[in-house]
Design a protein around this motif. Sequence first.
Motif, PDB file in Angstrom:
ATOM      1  N   ALA A   1      -4.990  19.195  13.756  1.00 36.93           N
ATOM      2  CA  ALA A   1      -3.967  20.135  14.203  1.00 36.93           C
ATOM      3  C   ALA A   1      -2.711  19.426  14.663  1.00 36.93           C
ATOM      4  N   LEU A   2      -2.871  18.254  15.228  1.00 41.15           N
ATOM      5  CA  LEU A   2      -1.717  17.536  15.769  1.00 41.15           C
ATOM      6  C   LEU A   2      -0.735  17.166  14.684  1.00 41.15           C
ATOM      7  N   VAL A   3      -1.247  16.834  13.514  1.00 40.33           N
ATOM      8  CA  VAL A   3      -0.350  16.354  12.475  1.00 40.33           C
ATOM      9  C   VAL A   3      -0.307  17.264  11.274  1.00 40.33           C
ATOM     10  N   GLY A   4      -1.027  18.382  11.298  1.00 42.44           N
ATOM     11  CA  GLY A   4      -0.947  19.315  10.184  1.00 42.44           C
ATOM     12  C   GLY A   4       0.477  19.803  10.071  1.00 42.44           C
ATOM     13  N   LEU A   5       1.049  19.684   8.889  1.00 41.07           N
ATOM     14  CA  LEU A   5       2.478  19.918   8.791  1.00 41.07           C
ATOM     15  C   LEU A   5       2.849  21.319   8.384  1.00 41.07           C
ATOM     16  N   ALA A   6       1.911  22.114   7.951  1.00 36.81           N
ATOM     17  CA  ALA A   6       2.256  23.483   7.671  1.00 36.81           C
ATOM     18  C   ALA A   6       1.820  24.282   8.858  1.00 36.81           C
TER      19      ALA A   6
ATOM     20  N   ALA B   1      14.263  22.131  16.975  1.00 35.28           N
ATOM     21  CA  ALA B   1      15.255  21.616  17.926  1.00 35.28           C
ATOM     22  C   ALA B   1      14.572  20.957  19.129  1.00 35.28           C
ATOM     23  N   VAL B   2      13.480  21.557  19.603  1.00 34.57           N
ATOM     24  CA  VAL B   2      12.746  20.983  20.725  1.00 34.57           C
ATOM     25  C   VAL B   2      12.164  19.630  20.337  1.00 34.57           C
ATOM     26  N   MET B   3      11.534  19.575  19.162  1.00 36.21           N
ATOM     27  CA  MET B   3      10.917  18.324  18.735  1.00 36.21           C
ATOM     28  C   MET B   3      11.944  17.240  18.441  1.00 36.21           C
ATOM     29  N   GLN B   4      13.129  17.626  18.045  1.00 34.97           N
ATOM     30  CA  GLN B   4      14.195  16.634  17.861  1.00 34.97           C
ATOM     31  C   GLN B   4      14.495  15.945  19.187  1.00 34.97           C
ATOM     32  N   GLN B   5      14.546  16.741  20.257  1.00 32.19           N
ATOM     33  CA  GLN B   5      14.806  16.171  21.577  1.00 32.19           C
ATOM     34  C   GLN B   5      13.647  15.300  22.050  1.00 32.19           C
ATOM     35  N   VAL B   6      12.428  15.768  21.837  1.00 28.89           N
ATOM     36  CA  VAL B   6      11.266  14.977  22.248  1.00 28.89           C
ATOM     37  C   VAL B   6      11.247  13.641  21.504  1.00 28.89           C
ATOM     38  N   ALA B   7      11.589  13.666  20.211  1.00 32.59           N
ATOM     39  CA  ALA B   7      11.595  12.438  19.410  1.00 32.59           C
ATOM     40  C   ALA B   7      12.677  11.471  19.868  1.00 32.59           C
TER      41      ALA B   7
ATOM     42  N   ARG C   1       3.669   7.776  17.902  1.00 32.51           N
ATOM     43  CA  ARG C   1       3.169   8.275  16.620  1.00 32.51           C
ATOM     44  C   ARG C   1       2.824   9.759  16.685  1.00 32.51           C
ATOM     45  N   ASP C   2       2.261  10.190  17.801  1.00 35.72           N
ATOM     46  CA  ASP C   2       1.922  11.599  17.931  1.00 35.72           C
ATOM     47  C   ASP C   2       3.172  12.470  17.938  1.00 35.72           C
ATOM     48  N   VAL C   3       4.202  11.998  18.611  1.00 35.74           N
ATOM     49  CA  VAL C   3       5.462  12.735  18.651  1.00 35.74           C
ATOM     50  C   VAL C   3       6.086  12.805  17.266  1.00 35.74           C
ATOM     51  N   LEU C   4       6.098  11.665  16.576  1.00 31.15           N
ATOM     52  CA  LEU C   4       6.674  11.659  15.234  1.00 31.15           C
ATOM     53  C   LEU C   4       5.898  12.579  14.300  1.00 31.15           C
ATOM     54  N   ALA C   5       4.575  12.590  14.440  1.00 28.08           N
ATOM     55  CA  ALA C   5       3.767  13.478  13.611  1.00 28.08           C
ATOM     56  C   ALA C   5       4.098  14.939  13.896  1.00 28.08           C
ATOM     57  N   ALA C   6       4.220  15.286  15.183  1.00 26.65           N
ATOM     58  CA  ALA C   6       4.559  16.662  15.552  1.00 26.65           C
ATOM     59  C   ALA C   6       5.976  17.008  15.107  1.00 26.65           C
ATOM     60  N   TYR C   7       6.867  16.038  15.161  1.00 20.23           N
ATOM     61  CA  TYR C   7       8.238  16.242  14.680  1.00 20.23           C
ATOM     62  C   TYR C   7       8.220  16.524  13.183  1.00 20.23           C
ATOM     63  N   GLY C   8       7.424  15.753  12.450  1.00 17.57           N
ATOM     64  CA  GLY C   8       7.302  16.000  11.015  1.00 17.57           C
ATOM     65  C   GLY C   8       6.748  17.385  10.730  1.00 17.57           C
ATOM     66  N   LYS C   9       5.792  17.814  11.529  1.00 19.37           N
ATOM     67  CA  LYS C   9       5.223  19.156  11.392  1.00 19.37           C
ATOM     68  C   LYS C   9       6.301  20.211  11.583  1.00 19.37           C
TER      69      LYS C   9
ATOM     70  N   LEU D   1      11.307  19.509   3.978  1.00 20.67           N
ATOM     71  CA  LEU D   1      10.152  18.753   3.505  1.00 20.67           C
ATOM     72  C   LEU D   1      10.450  17.274   3.293  1.00 20.67           C
ATOM     73  N   GLU D   2      11.582  16.956   2.706  1.00 21.52           N
ATOM     74  CA  GLU D   2      11.920  15.542   2.483  1.00 21.52           C
ATOM     75  C   GLU D   2      12.065  14.807   3.808  1.00 21.52           C
ATOM     76  N   GLN D   3      12.708  15.461   4.776  1.00 21.20           N
ATOM     77  CA  GLN D   3      12.850  14.842   6.090  1.00 21.20           C
ATOM     78  C   GLN D   3      11.490  14.682   6.768  1.00 21.20           C
ATOM     79  N   ALA D   4      10.631  15.695   6.597  1.00 19.64           N
ATOM     80  CA  ALA D   4       9.297  15.628   7.187  1.00 19.64           C
ATOM     81  C   ALA D   4       8.509  14.464   6.607  1.00 19.64           C
ATOM     82  N   LEU D   5       8.626  14.264   5.310  1.00 20.57           N
ATOM     83  CA  LEU D   5       7.931  13.159   4.663  1.00 20.57           C
ATOM     84  C   LEU D   5       8.404  11.826   5.226  1.00 20.57           C
ATOM     85  N   ALA D   6       9.714  11.679   5.390  1.00 23.78           N
ATOM     86  CA  ALA D   6      10.261  10.436   5.939  1.00 23.78           C
ATOM     87  C   ALA D   6       9.778  10.209   7.366  1.00 23.78           C
ATOM     88  N   THR D   7       9.689  11.275   8.153  1.00 29.15           N
ATOM     89  CA  THR D   7       9.241  11.147   9.536  1.00 29.15           C
ATOM     90  C   THR D   7       7.789  10.703   9.607  1.00 29.15           C
TER      91      THR D   7
END
Length: 269
Positions: free
Chosen positions: A19-24, A93-99, A106-114, A122-128
Amino acid sequence: MTVSVTRHLRAARLLGGAALVGLALSGCAGKSNITTGSVPQSARAAGEMNATELRGAAEAAGRAYEKNPKDRNIGMNYANVLRMNGRNDQALAVMQQVAIFHPKDRDVLAAYGKAQAAAGQLEQALATVLRAQTPDRPDWRLQSAEGAILDQLGRTAEARQRYRKALDLKPNEPSVLSNLGMSYLLARDLKTAETYMRSAVAQPGADSSVRQNLALTVGLQGRFQEAETIARQELTAQQAEANVAYLRSMLTQQNAWKQLAADDSKNTN
């Protein structure tokens, strides 16, 4: 399969387990507007809330976030509740600030990608997610998340390669098997999808989201009663009815299962 059904399948696809990194997005039954064609489901803290309770949870999480916007856990929780309320842009927007405050977490970046994936970036999520992964300490959750994004980008072969790498790191992990099954479902190979889904459900630790994906796969093959039985397992009566209603709405839309059956018939002739 019609375009509208395809969009529903891609939008509703549940990334399950990790759940932490599931992106959909995965949200409450009948309350989430997406992740990566399955029946929306939920995890208890927010999953058994109705729409009013979810809005209240978002308000409470928002107040906590305002008091301490640099706290990673508070920020990630707030973003998650926002997504479950369908407020994907605000969650991003919230996750951008947290990142910004936790650029190497790594957990933050994963949640940001989600959050990026949920907002359609999607392309940005993949890069994250790639930035969160480290070659010397590969994380199976991130491999699976990367696969889910690649699937949504239509890069199916690469996606399945990532799922198999995740399974090398975490053999028989139900969430990864479920994602692999969804990859075949999105490619309209329902029989192979069901094989992976049933394998996922049989594993220790398989959660409700995995069973809901199996229910969708079975339902799309026209076995509606069996699909409803699966969808009702381990859920409260309210959740079960919401999931079954969602399942029915997807399966009746544009006679989706008949379209899939016709496609399968053409492919085997």
